[in-house]
Design a protein around this motif. Structure first.
Motif, PDB file in Angstrom:
ATOM      1  N   LYS A  61       0.851  -1.189   0.000  1.00 26.96           N
ATOM      2  CA  LYS A  61       0.000   0.000   0.000  1.00 26.96           C
ATOM      3  C   LYS A  61       0.887   1.239   0.000  1.00 26.96           C
ATOM      4  O   LYS A  61       1.682   1.450   0.917  1.00 26.96           O
ATOM      5  N   GLN A  63       1.204   5.439  -0.235  1.00 21.46           N
ATOM      6  CA  GLN A  63       0.501   6.698  -0.004  1.00 21.46           C
ATOM      7  C   GLN A  63       1.312   7.844  -0.605  1.00 21.46           C
ATOM      8  O   GLN A  63       2.509   7.966  -0.356  1.00 21.46           O
ATOM      9  N   THR A  65       1.366  12.094  -1.517  1.00 16.84           N
ATOM     10  CA  THR A  65       0.813  13.433  -1.340  1.00 16.84           C
ATOM     11  C   THR A  65       0.509  14.018  -2.718  1.00 16.84           C
ATOM     12  O   THR A  65       1.392  14.088  -3.568  1.00 16.84           O
ATOM     13  N   VAL A 249      -2.380  11.920   6.547  1.00 20.22           N
ATOM     14  CA  VAL A 249      -2.715  10.548   6.232  1.00 20.22           C
ATOM     15  C   VAL A 249      -3.646  10.013   7.303  1.00 20.22           C
ATOM     16  O   VAL A 249      -3.437  10.264   8.482  1.00 20.22           O
ATOM     17  N   PRO A 255       2.520  10.844   4.658  1.00 18.39           N
ATOM     18  CA  PRO A 255       2.907  10.055   3.501  1.00 18.39           C
ATOM     19  C   PRO A 255       4.395   9.756   3.522  1.00 18.39           C
ATOM     20  O   PRO A 255       5.195  10.523   4.028  1.00 18.39           O
ATOM     21  N   THR A 282      -4.546  13.088  -0.411  1.00 13.62           N
ATOM     22  CA  THR A 282      -3.694  11.927  -0.201  1.00 13.62           C
ATOM     23  C   THR A 282      -4.217  10.795  -1.061  1.00 13.62           C
ATOM     24  O   THR A 282      -5.394  10.436  -0.978  1.00 13.62           O
ATOM     25  N   THR A 284      -4.000   6.913  -1.915  1.00 12.87           N
ATOM     26  CA  THR A 284      -3.578   5.627  -1.378  1.00 12.87           C
ATOM     27  C   THR A 284      -3.818   4.556  -2.423  1.00 12.87           C
ATOM     28  O   THR A 284      -4.954   4.335  -2.844  1.00 12.87           O
TER      29      THR A 284
END
Length: 391
Positions: A61, A63, A65, A249, A255, A282, A284
């Motif tokens: 996963k 993340q 910005t 986040v 992030p 954000t 993801t």
């Protein structure tokens, strides 16, 4: 009394000085020659941290910005050469894709027609000899009419053609602002390697905006392509601009970016979601999950994509107190650590999947030998009444 002062007192003083002299001689020549005993004090033993390969689930996963950007206007280009005879819509009008904008008339030159005339023959003097072709042009020209259509739905921002204007094929004639938005953010090399699985969708959380929503069709471009998107994606917006705000986040973290940007991750915002250009977000992205696989920390592996190196714990290394390697397996390599090549799979930024080359329960060094120490960032306590900042 006279005897006491003349005999006893001098003898007493001589005795005192004699004792002092004997004590000094003992300290200087007797005690000083004895070996000095070592004082007992605190001692520390440096142990090499060891970790065991264990089974776990790895979720890749990432993340990022990101920022909400207005999509660039779509150009209107002429599809026929000729003269503009009719304009259907004016600038500022809402249009649908394929709707008529203006009409172009083109003159069609007719093909020449031949008239056959017979010449008299030498033998008979009658017509029927060689035919002489004579060209006769058509009296009136013919025309074709072509409608130039809107390339996309949105607002017709500009339309630069005029009635009776001569236009050519491919000439720019205006722009259509689609009124759509894209969430876009930079990724570094580590994140780009983790996104090799080509994610299909992303979860978007907009600062001060609607509830998190799913954004389909994620696109990953290189750094060169990202620059082109950045220059064109912010122009022509029809919505008001909102100052950028840093996007937290979910869960209180930040992030994981921080390296040099090597690409751009972008995704089109669904039409039913209301956003404005300039909002922070954000993104993801979940790019794969591996359940019940052998894993080790990323700190124990040199390399993080496809192939890597680990160091098997030798018999002289001490297991990490209280860690997964507290009771290291027997039968480890004798002597110092031994290097081994392993095949790697998914990683989540802290743990990495070991596809092959390492069995469950084998002990490896938790940190790569010779790797520079990582100083934690943020304020740290450096002593009584003082703090220092690492990083």
């Amino acid at each position: 009394m006279r005897i006491f002062r003349r005999v006893v007192m001098p003898v007493a003083w001589l005795a005192v000085f004699a004792v002092i002299a004997v004590a000094l001689v003992k300290i200087a020549f007797v005690d000083g020659m004895k070996p000095e005993q070592a004082l007992a004090g605190p001692a520390a033993e440096v142990a090499v941290p060891v970790i065991q390969a264990t089974r776990a689930t790895v979720t890749n996963k990432v993340q990022v910005t990101a920022t909400v950007q207005s999509d660039a206007p779509v150009g209107v280009r002429n599809t026929a050469a000729g003269v503009v005879t009719h304009i259907y819509l004016a600038a500022g009008t809402n249009v649908n894709s394929g709707e008529r904008l203006f009409q172009v008339r083109a003159e069609v030159q007719p093909e020449p027609t031949a008239r056959v005339a017979s010449e008299p023959t030498a033998a008979t003097g009658q017509p029927g000899g060689a035919a002489a072709a004579q060209v006769r042009p058509v009296a009136s020209p013919t025309y074709t009419y072509t409608d130039v259509l809107a390339p996309a739905s949105g607002v017709l921002e500009t339309l630069t053609v005029l009635i009776d204007q001569q236009v050519s094929v491919g000439e720019a004639a205006g722009t259509v602002n689609p009124g759509t938005f894209t969430v876009s953010g930079s990724v570094d090399a580590a994140q780009q390697y983790r996104l090799l699985a080509k994610p299909g969708s992303a979860q978007i959380s907009v600062v001060g905006g609607p509830a998190p929503f799913t954004c389909a069709s994620v696109v990953l471009t290189s750094a060169a392509g990202a620059q082109g998107n950045a220059t064109g994606g912010l122009s022509g917006g029809v919505s008001r601009s909102v100052p950028y705000a840093a996007s937290p986040v979910p869960g209180g973290g930040i992030p994981e970016q921080g390296g040099t940007p090597t690409g751009t991750l972008s995704c089109a915002v669904p039409p039913e979601v209301e956003v404005f250009a300039g909002l922070g977000a954000t993104m993801t992205v979940t790019a794969g999950e591996a359940a019940d696989v052998i894993t080790v920390p990323l700190t124990a592996v040199e390399g993080s994509v496809k192939e890597g190196l680990v160091w098997l714990a030798g018999s002289g290394t001490a297991p990490e107190p209280g860690g997964n390697g507290a009771n290291g397996p027997a039968g480890g390599p004798a002597g110092g650590p031994q290097q081994r090549k392993v095949q790697l799979g998914l990683n989540d930024g802290s743990m990495v999947e070991v596809v092959s080359g390492l069995a469950e329960g084998e002990a490896v060094l938790e940190f790569i030998p010779g790797a520079p120490a990582q100083v934690p960032t943020g304020p740290q306590f450096a002593g009584p009444g003082s703090y220092r900042t690492g990083g």
